[in-house]
Motif scaffolding. Sequence first.
Motif, PDB file in Angstrom:
ATOM      1  N   VAL A  50       7.336  21.204  10.976  1.00 15.77           N
ATOM      2  CA  VAL A  50       7.948  20.725   9.730  1.00 15.77           C
ATOM      3  C   VAL A  50       7.327  19.384   9.323  1.00 15.77           C
ATOM      4  CG1 VAL A  50      10.135  20.068   8.627  1.00 15.77           C
ATOM      5  CG2 VAL A  50      10.109  21.880  10.360  1.00 15.77           C
ATOM      6  N   ILE A  51       7.165  18.523  10.338  1.00 17.37           N
ATOM      7  CA  ILE A  51       6.660  17.162  10.082  1.00 17.37           C
ATOM      8  C   ILE A  51       5.309  17.210   9.362  1.00 17.37           C
ATOM      9  CG2 ILE A  51       5.765  15.071  11.236  1.00 17.37           C
ATOM     10  CD1 ILE A  51       7.940  15.639  13.430  1.00 17.37           C
ATOM     11  N   ARG A  52       4.511  18.229   9.698  1.00 18.61           N
ATOM     12  CA  ARG A  52       3.173  18.346   9.092  1.00 18.61           C
ATOM     13  C   ARG A  52       3.214  18.332   7.561  1.00 18.61           C
ATOM     14  NH1 ARG A  52       0.065  23.278  10.911  1.00 18.61           N
ATOM     15  NH2 ARG A  52       1.554  23.525  12.588  1.00 18.61           N
ATOM     16  N   PHE A  53       4.320  18.822   7.006  1.00 13.98           N
ATOM     17  CA  PHE A  53       4.414  18.919   5.544  1.00 13.98           C
ATOM     18  C   PHE A  53       5.299  17.836   4.922  1.00 13.98           C
ATOM     19  CE2 PHE A  53       3.508  23.100   7.292  1.00 13.98           C
ATOM     20  CZ  PHE A  53       2.328  23.396   6.621  1.00 13.98           C
ATOM     21  N   ALA A  54       5.773  16.918   5.763  1.00  7.52           N
ATOM     22  CA  ALA A  54       6.704  15.891   5.251  1.00  7.52           C
ATOM     23  C   ALA A  54       5.962  14.888   4.370  1.00  7.52           C
ATOM     24  CB  ALA A  54       7.343  15.161   6.433  1.00  7.52           C
ATOM     25  N   PRO A  55       6.637  14.290   3.387  1.00 10.61           N
ATOM     26  CA  PRO A  55       5.976  13.274   2.559  1.00 10.61           C
ATOM     27  C   PRO A  55       5.606  12.065   3.419  1.00 10.61           C
ATOM     28  CG  PRO A  55       8.315  13.480   1.980  1.00 10.61           C
ATOM     29  CD  PRO A  55       8.041  14.510   3.015  1.00 10.61           C
ATOM     30  N   LEU A  56       4.413  11.525   3.180  1.00  8.17           N
ATOM     31  CA  LEU A  56       3.920  10.419   4.002  1.00  8.17           C
ATOM     32  C   LEU A  56       4.026   9.104   3.240  1.00  8.17           C
ATOM     33  CD1 LEU A  56       0.768  12.200   5.448  1.00  8.17           C
ATOM     34  CD2 LEU A  56       2.972  11.808   6.575  1.00  8.17           C
ATOM     35  N   SER A  57       4.423   8.063   3.958  1.00  7.24           N
ATOM     36  CA  SER A  57       4.650   6.763   3.306  1.00  7.24           C
ATOM     37  C   SER A  57       3.405   6.263   2.577  1.00  7.24           C
ATOM     38  CB  SER A  57       5.096   5.734   4.345  1.00  7.24           C
ATOM     39  OG  SER A  57       4.164   5.678   5.391  1.00  7.24           O
ATOM     40  N   LEU A  58       2.228   6.576   3.137  1.00  3.40           N
ATOM     41  CA  LEU A  58       0.986   6.073   2.542  1.00  3.40           C
ATOM     42  C   LEU A  58       0.862   6.423   1.059  1.00  3.40           C
ATOM     43  CD1 LEU A  58      -1.706   6.829   5.297  1.00  3.40           C
ATOM     44  CD2 LEU A  58      -0.764   4.615   4.614  1.00  3.40           C
ATOM     45  N   ARG A  59       1.453   7.546   0.679  1.00  2.62           N
ATOM     46  CA  ARG A  59       1.336   7.979  -0.721  1.00  2.62           C
ATOM     47  C   ARG A  59       2.377   7.303  -1.613  1.00  2.62           C
ATOM     48  NH1 ARG A  59       1.091  14.077  -1.589  1.00  2.62           N
ATOM     49  NH2 ARG A  59       0.857  13.252  -3.696  1.00  2.62           N
ATOM     50  N   TYR A  60       3.326   6.603  -1.010  1.00  4.03           N
ATOM     51  CA  TYR A  60       4.412   6.017  -1.804  1.00  4.03           C
ATOM     52  C   TYR A  60       4.462   4.499  -1.689  1.00  4.03           C
ATOM     53  CZ  TYR A  60       5.644  10.879  -2.113  1.00  4.03           C
ATOM     54  OH  TYR A  60       5.590  12.222  -2.363  1.00  4.03           O
ATOM     55  N   LEU A  61       3.351   3.901  -1.264  1.00  5.17           N
ATOM     56  CA  LEU A  61       3.329   2.441  -1.108  1.00  5.17           C
ATOM     57  C   LEU A  61       3.315   1.759  -2.475  1.00  5.17           C
ATOM     58  CD1 LEU A  61       0.549   2.022   1.644  1.00  5.17           C
ATOM     59  CD2 LEU A  61       3.028   2.151   1.969  1.00  5.17           C
ATOM     60  N   CYS A  62       4.016   0.633  -2.572  1.00  7.72           N
ATOM     61  CA  CYS A  62       3.919  -0.154  -3.796  1.00  7.72           C
ATOM     62  C   CYS A  62       2.552  -0.860  -3.793  1.00  7.72           C
ATOM     63  CB  CYS A  62       5.054  -1.176  -3.860  1.00  7.72           C
ATOM     64  SG  CYS A  62       5.008  -2.379  -2.533  1.00  7.72           S
ATOM     65  N   ARG A  63       2.218  -1.496  -4.874  1.00  6.28           N
ATOM     66  CA  ARG A  63       0.913  -2.147  -5.020  1.00  6.28           C
ATOM     67  C   ARG A  63       0.671  -3.162  -3.878  1.00  6.28           C
ATOM     68  NH1 ARG A  63      -3.403  -1.000  -7.588  1.00  6.28           N
ATOM     69  NH2 ARG A  63      -4.671  -2.354  -6.343  1.00  6.28           N
ATOM     70  N   ASP A  64       1.712  -4.005  -3.615  1.00  5.36           N
ATOM     71  CA  ASP A  64       1.562  -5.046  -2.589  1.00  5.36           C
ATOM     72  C   ASP A  64       1.298  -4.438  -1.214  1.00  5.36           C
ATOM     73  OD1 ASP A  64       1.863  -7.001  -4.402  1.00  5.36           O
ATOM     74  OD2 ASP A  64       3.899  -7.618  -3.786  1.00  5.36           O
ATOM     75  N   CYS A  65       2.037  -3.364  -0.915  1.00  9.42           N
ATOM     76  CA  CYS A  65       1.866  -2.719   0.404  1.00  9.42           C
ATOM     77  C   CYS A  65       0.477  -2.096   0.508  1.00  9.42           C
ATOM     78  CB  CYS A  65       2.923  -1.633   0.612  1.00  9.42           C
ATOM     79  SG  CYS A  65       4.509  -2.283   1.131  1.00  9.42           S
ATOM     80  N   ALA A  66       0.030  -1.490  -0.570  1.00  7.23           N
ATOM     81  CA  ALA A  66      -1.295  -0.856  -0.555  1.00  7.23           C
ATOM     82  C   ALA A  66      -2.381  -1.916  -0.360  1.00  7.23           C
ATOM     83  CB  ALA A  66      -1.516  -0.085  -1.857  1.00  7.23           C
ATOM     84  N   ASP A  67      -2.243  -3.046  -1.069  1.00  4.93           N
ATOM     85  CA  ASP A  67      -3.217  -4.137  -0.907  1.00  4.93           C
ATOM     86  C   ASP A  67      -3.185  -4.676   0.522  1.00  4.93           C
ATOM     87  OD1 ASP A  67      -3.959  -3.916  -3.503  1.00  4.93           O
ATOM     88  OD2 ASP A  67      -2.854  -5.682  -4.225  1.00  4.93           O
ATOM     89  N   HIS A  68      -1.966  -4.853   1.010  1.00  5.27           N
ATOM     90  CA  HIS A  68      -1.787  -5.388   2.369  1.00  5.27           C
ATOM     91  C   HIS A  68      -2.550  -4.510   3.372  1.00  5.27           C
ATOM     92  CE1 HIS A  68       0.592  -7.935   5.154  1.00  5.27           C
ATOM     93  NE2 HIS A  68       0.512  -6.893   5.959  1.00  5.27           N
ATOM     94  N   LEU A  69      -2.388  -3.224   3.244  1.00  7.68           N
ATOM     95  CA  LEU A  69      -3.054  -2.294   4.156  1.00  7.68           C
ATOM     96  C   LEU A  69      -4.582  -2.397   4.019  1.00  7.68           C
ATOM     97  CD1 LEU A  69      -2.952   0.018   6.215  1.00  7.68           C
ATOM     98  CD2 LEU A  69      -2.808   1.622   4.304  1.00  7.68           C
ATOM     99  N   GLN A  70      -5.051  -2.446   2.787  1.00  5.66           N
ATOM    100  CA  GLN A  70      -6.503  -2.502   2.582  1.00  5.66           C
ATOM    101  C   GLN A  70      -7.083  -3.797   3.169  1.00  5.66           C
ATOM    102  OE1 GLN A  70      -8.541  -0.012   1.611  1.00  5.66           O
ATOM    103  NE2 GLN A  70     -10.067  -1.501   2.331  1.00  5.66           N
ATOM    104  N   PHE A  71      -6.396  -4.920   2.892  1.00  6.33           N
ATOM    105  CA  PHE A  71      -6.884  -6.196   3.437  1.00  6.33           C
ATOM    106  C   PHE A  71      -6.857  -6.181   4.972  1.00  6.33           C
ATOM    107  CE2 PHE A  71      -5.696  -8.174  -0.786  1.00  6.33           C
ATOM    108  CZ  PHE A  71      -7.008  -8.456  -1.147  1.00  6.33           C
ATOM    109  N   LEU A  72      -5.784  -5.604   5.510  1.00  7.93           N
ATOM    110  CA  LEU A  72      -5.679  -5.563   6.975  1.00  7.93           C
ATOM    111  C   LEU A  72      -6.859  -4.778   7.559  1.00  7.93           C
ATOM    112  CD1 LEU A  72      -4.153  -6.227   9.538  1.00  7.93           C
ATOM    113  CD2 LEU A  72      -2.682  -4.249   9.161  1.00  7.93           C
TER     114      LEU A  72
END
Length: 440
Positions: A218-240
């Motif tokens: 089931v988990i294989r098809f669950a929505p993943l947080s990476l697709r729902y990150l806000c702009r700040d979170c997405a930038d944070h991840l990229q910078f990291l």
Amino acid sequence: MKLIARRLRGMQDVIPGESEKWEYIEKIMKEQAKLYGFRIIRTPAVELTDLFKRATGETSDIVEKEMYTFNDKGGRDVSLRPEGTAGVVRAVLETGMHNQVLPLKLMYISSCYRYEKPQSGRYREFYQFGLEIIGGNATMADAEIIDLGNSIFERLGLKNIRLEINAICCEGCRDRYFALVRKFFDLNKHLLCDTCQSRVERNPVRIFDCKNESCKKVIRFAPLSLRYLCRDCADHLQFLKNYIDECGIELTVNPHLFRGLDYYSRTVFEFIDDSAAEPLAICGGGRYNNLSKEIGGVKINSVGLGIGMERLLEVMKRQGAKFPENKPCEIYIAPLGGPARRQSVKISHELRKVGIRAELDLVGRFIKPQMKYANKIKALYTVVIGAKEMEDKKALLKNMASGRTAEIDIDDNFVENFLRLREELDKPEIGQEESQAEQN
Ligand code: HAM
């Protein structure tokens, strides 16, 4: 009388032979963390149970199943710490350290207690080496924590340790994402194991950790947080990712990594060893911007990690990492008779005062067993002091490896006499020197 000689399940004794290895690891960790500006903090092993409930989450496995909780004699509901971060943040708030210049960089080695099913790498009492950067919101703080953790593994000679990271949303984007996850698992509830069914309402992201085969499907098809990150979170991840790349550390983004503690937001990560049949997390950490507020203080953006000391040691041994040799006994003093014993106490006291590891007979053995003991502890030098030696004020100093001896004066300058003769006896003999040259 019956001997009460059993330790509790899931708990360990660290005895000499092992304790030196611990000492070595702790020394390297502290040295390395000091290079990054960390200072030691010590907090109590027992705290109010509410602290852990509020910090790690009412619905975390730790709080629901694993804490050693009891009422103290004053009737307070207290628990042995299941992890180090909550107590550190509590101490920062209570002592007002956060009013000093930020960030605070804190390290600790703390015993932790979790009533888990004991197995290899999982204990009920274990030690965590923790690092916390309190009051650092820049992505560089996350990178520094990860770089420091990695540098410790490198210094300890570990190989092939994998770094996995994930971004699990912040206060801003979490509600929307959690609602989606809840909805998804609710729709597929009938396919989940009993435990996960109960998690759907209470803590749906915990389902990502489940190892049950039907849940995994089931988990294989669950929505993943990476697709729902806000702009700040997405930038944070990229910078990291960029910063970690600058440190030359390889990483994998594992979109299923959530970790079992509720206080994380944005970054989570683990260092994993694959040298055994099952992957083993030797270190876990992440960002916890809301924890201080959650326990009643002001908001302090923070990030940290915890290394499991037992697991680390296990992996080091499995990988054949090197541990330093113990400092040997430099001189063993074998006294025979009362006056010689008194002299030996004096001599050994003087030797130790200048940092020479000296030992003497504490059991009252005859000479032969004394020499056997000296051999067992691998003493580099021995000196036997009997009645005759006391009378002559001279004894024979013996280099145990080469068998060479020299006469040593037993007087007030014993330490200097020993240092001088040791230098002579440590030099290779003339013949030896030549054969050494020939060999070369
Ligand atoms: P944790 O992942 O629960 O995180 O624990 C950190 C490490 O402690 C694990 O990676 C593992 O090596 C070790 N560990 C955990 N449970 C056990 C056990 N039962 N037996 C042996 N070793 C164990 C934390 O506790 C967070 N406080 C880490 C942290 C610090 N996050 C931010 N700052």
